[in-house]
Design an enzyme around this catalytic site. Structure first.
Site, PDB file in Angstrom:
ATOM      1  N   TYR A  68      67.767  48.240  38.915  1.00  0.00           N
ATOM      2  CA  TYR A  68      68.529  48.101  37.900  1.00  0.00           C
ATOM      3  C   TYR A  68      69.171  49.680  37.563  1.00  0.00           C
ATOM      4  O   TYR A  68      70.514  49.821  37.228  1.00  0.00           O
ATOM      5  CB  TYR A  68      67.948  47.669  36.619  1.00  0.00           C
ATOM      6  CG  TYR A  68      68.002  46.295  36.456  1.00  0.00           C
ATOM      7  CD1 TYR A  68      67.007  45.401  37.173  1.00  0.00           C
ATOM      8  CD2 TYR A  68      69.171  45.433  36.289  1.00  0.00           C
ATOM      9  CE1 TYR A  68      66.986  44.094  37.162  1.00  0.00           C
ATOM     10  CE2 TYR A  68      69.035  44.211  36.280  1.00  0.00           C
ATOM     11  CZ  TYR A  68      67.789  43.398  36.654  1.00  0.00           C
ATOM     12  OH  TYR A  68      67.980  42.088  36.918  1.00  0.00           O
ATOM     13  N   HIS A 121      74.560  36.730  29.728  1.00  0.00           N
ATOM     14  CA  HIS A 121      73.504  37.369  30.484  1.00  0.00           C
ATOM     15  C   HIS A 121      72.840  38.505  30.126  1.00  0.00           C
ATOM     16  O   HIS A 121      72.296  39.347  30.801  1.00  0.00           O
ATOM     17  CB  HIS A 121      73.900  37.318  31.929  1.00  0.00           C
ATOM     18  CG  HIS A 121      74.022  35.934  32.510  1.00  0.00           C
ATOM     19  ND1 HIS A 121      74.599  35.583  33.791  1.00  0.00           N
ATOM     20  CD2 HIS A 121      73.741  34.603  31.925  1.00  0.00           C
ATOM     21  CE1 HIS A 121      74.745  34.143  33.694  1.00  0.00           C
ATOM     22  NE2 HIS A 121      74.235  33.602  32.706  1.00  0.00           N
ATOM     23  N   CYS A 141      59.132  50.780  16.912  1.00  0.00           N
ATOM     24  CA  CYS A 141      58.706  50.979  18.474  1.00  0.00           C
ATOM     25  C   CYS A 141      59.944  51.044  19.163  1.00  0.00           C
ATOM     26  O   CYS A 141      60.008  50.078  20.333  1.00  0.00           O
ATOM     27  CB  CYS A 141      57.879  49.413  18.575  1.00  0.00           C
ATOM     28  SG  CYS A 141      56.992  49.724  20.014  1.00  0.00           S
ATOM     29  N   CYS A 157      50.399  51.797  24.173  1.00  0.00           N
ATOM     30  CA  CYS A 157      49.646  50.479  24.662  1.00  0.00           C
ATOM     31  C   CYS A 157      50.307  50.079  25.935  1.00  0.00           C
ATOM     32  O   CYS A 157      50.121  49.151  26.452  1.00  0.00           O
ATOM     33  CB  CYS A 157      50.249  49.488  23.667  1.00  0.00           C
ATOM     34  SG  CYS A 157      51.965  48.964  23.746  1.00  0.00           S
ATOM     35  N   THR A 195      84.182  33.590  39.576  1.00  0.00           N
ATOM     36  CA  THR A 195      82.575  33.142  39.405  1.00  0.00           C
ATOM     37  C   THR A 195      82.326  32.058  40.559  1.00  0.00           C
ATOM     38  O   THR A 195      83.358  31.257  40.653  1.00  0.00           O
ATOM     39  CB  THR A 195      82.243  32.761  38.056  1.00  0.00           C
ATOM     40  OG1 THR A 195      80.852  32.166  38.230  1.00  0.00           O
ATOM     41  CG2 THR A 195      83.039  31.542  37.652  1.00  0.00           C
ATOM     42  N   ALA A 238      91.126  38.751  40.519  1.00  0.00           N
ATOM     43  CA  ALA A 238      91.365  39.214  39.127  1.00  0.00           C
ATOM     44  C   ALA A 238      92.547  40.304  38.850  1.00  0.00           C
ATOM     45  O   ALA A 238      93.456  40.042  38.137  1.00  0.00           O
ATOM     46  CB  ALA A 238      90.134  39.508  38.410  1.00  0.00           C
TER      47      ALA A 238
END
Ligand code: BV8
Length: 251
Positions: A68, A121, A141, A157, A195, A238
């Site tokens: 990512y 998404h 947080c 944590c 798509t 496009a």
């Protein structure tokens, strides 16, 4: 199938409620790789279930985080292409007539002039916590306080930071999906751009719009899994098709 651009242009000029459903091909001419194009497609190099899923992230946090991170760099370096700009320009000239619903996680529609784009998404540039915080520290947080790392994690944590996208097997944001469905239900014209129609429930929006009475046109250089839902197939890209389709009638 009528590939006639002239007739489609007339439909655009007449329609008061236009919905444009976009996918990764919308950003291809901005240099962002698509998912399934065999040559450059990200999936051709990685197993989607390894990368774009919670299980994949939990199994290989560093690999998925770095994938990512690489994509985020590409999104930040990318510029809206003439297709994005045509959609943004139309929306600015004709407020309220055009709604963009995107499967893409980049911000190119928003930068091009469609700030109210419906994002099915999520947003690749957003961070959020992987698990609910055991300390229930709420907004305090904030992930910005996380210890740097690949991925960053909570100093107290060890909760992991994850990208703010919808992974396979995760529900779509309810508000976004219902807004997209409502837009499809009232559309007079739906343009489906870039798509493959492979990912659900987004892929079902074209058939939904058609059932509700919209004229559905697909803009794509190749065939898609939802071509059967369209009245019209425009074989083109496009950036090449949308500027002519969405410019105002010549005086
Ligand atoms: C869910 C974010 C409830 C992450 C993504 C019904 C039937 C079958 C399967 C399912 C179903 N319902 C649910 C599923 C499961 C699954 C799914 O659809 N699987 C598929 C693969 C079979 N769906 C889900 O898991 C969804 N969640 O439904 O929750 C649930 C829960 C558990 C179990 C069941 C249901 C969540 C899906 C969201 C996944 N996240 N992205 C990230 O980006 O890392 S999806 C990812 O693929 C991107 O968002 C991308 O946009 C999307 C779809 O791909 P496309 O955009 O179409 O891109 P692609 O490369 O495929 O195609 C590009 C096209 O552009 C091509 O056609 C090409 O020809 C064209 N093109 C190329 N260049 C150009 C161009 N066109 C125009 N111009 C150009 N220049």
């Amino acid at each position: 199938m009528d590939g006639g651009l002239g007739a489609l242009r007339e439909r655009v000029q007449a329609a008061q409620r236009i919905v444009v459903l976009t996918g990764a091909g919308m950003s291809a001419e901005s240099g962002i790789p698509t998912f399934r194009d065999t040559l450059t497609g990200l999936w051709s190099r990685f197993d989607p279930m390894q990368l774009a899923s919670e299980a994949g992230f939990r199994a290989h946090p560093q690999r998925v985080w770095n994938w990512y991170a690489e994509r985020r760099l590409g999104v930040r370096a990318a510029q809206p292409n003439p297709g994005h700009l045509a959609l943004g320009g139309f929306a600015q000239r004709h407020p309220g007539r055009l709604t963009v619903v995107t499967q893409n996680v980049d911000d190119l529609h928003q930068r091009a002039g469609n700030p109210d784009t419906i994002r099915l998404h999520g947003d690749i540039l957003e961070d959020r916590w992987l698990d609910p915080c055991p300390r229930r520290c709420g907004s305090a947080c904030d992930t910005k306080g996380a210890a740097p790392g690949e991925p960053p994690r909570c100093r107290d944590c060890s909760n992991l930071v994850r990208p703010g996208v919808v992974w396979f097997g995760e529900d779509l944001p309810l508000g976004a999906l219902s807004a997209a469905e409502a837009a499809a239900d009232r559309a007079e014209l739906m343009l489906v751009v870039g798509t493959s129609g492979a990912v659900w429930p987004a892929a079902g929006l074209a058939a939904r719009a058609r059932r509700a009475g919209a004229w559905v046109a697909i803009v794509n250089p190749d065939e898609t899994e939802i071509d059967g839902d369209a009245h019209q197939l425009v074989r083109g890209t496009a950036a090449r098709v949308l500027p002519g389709l969405l410019s105002d009638a010549t005086a």
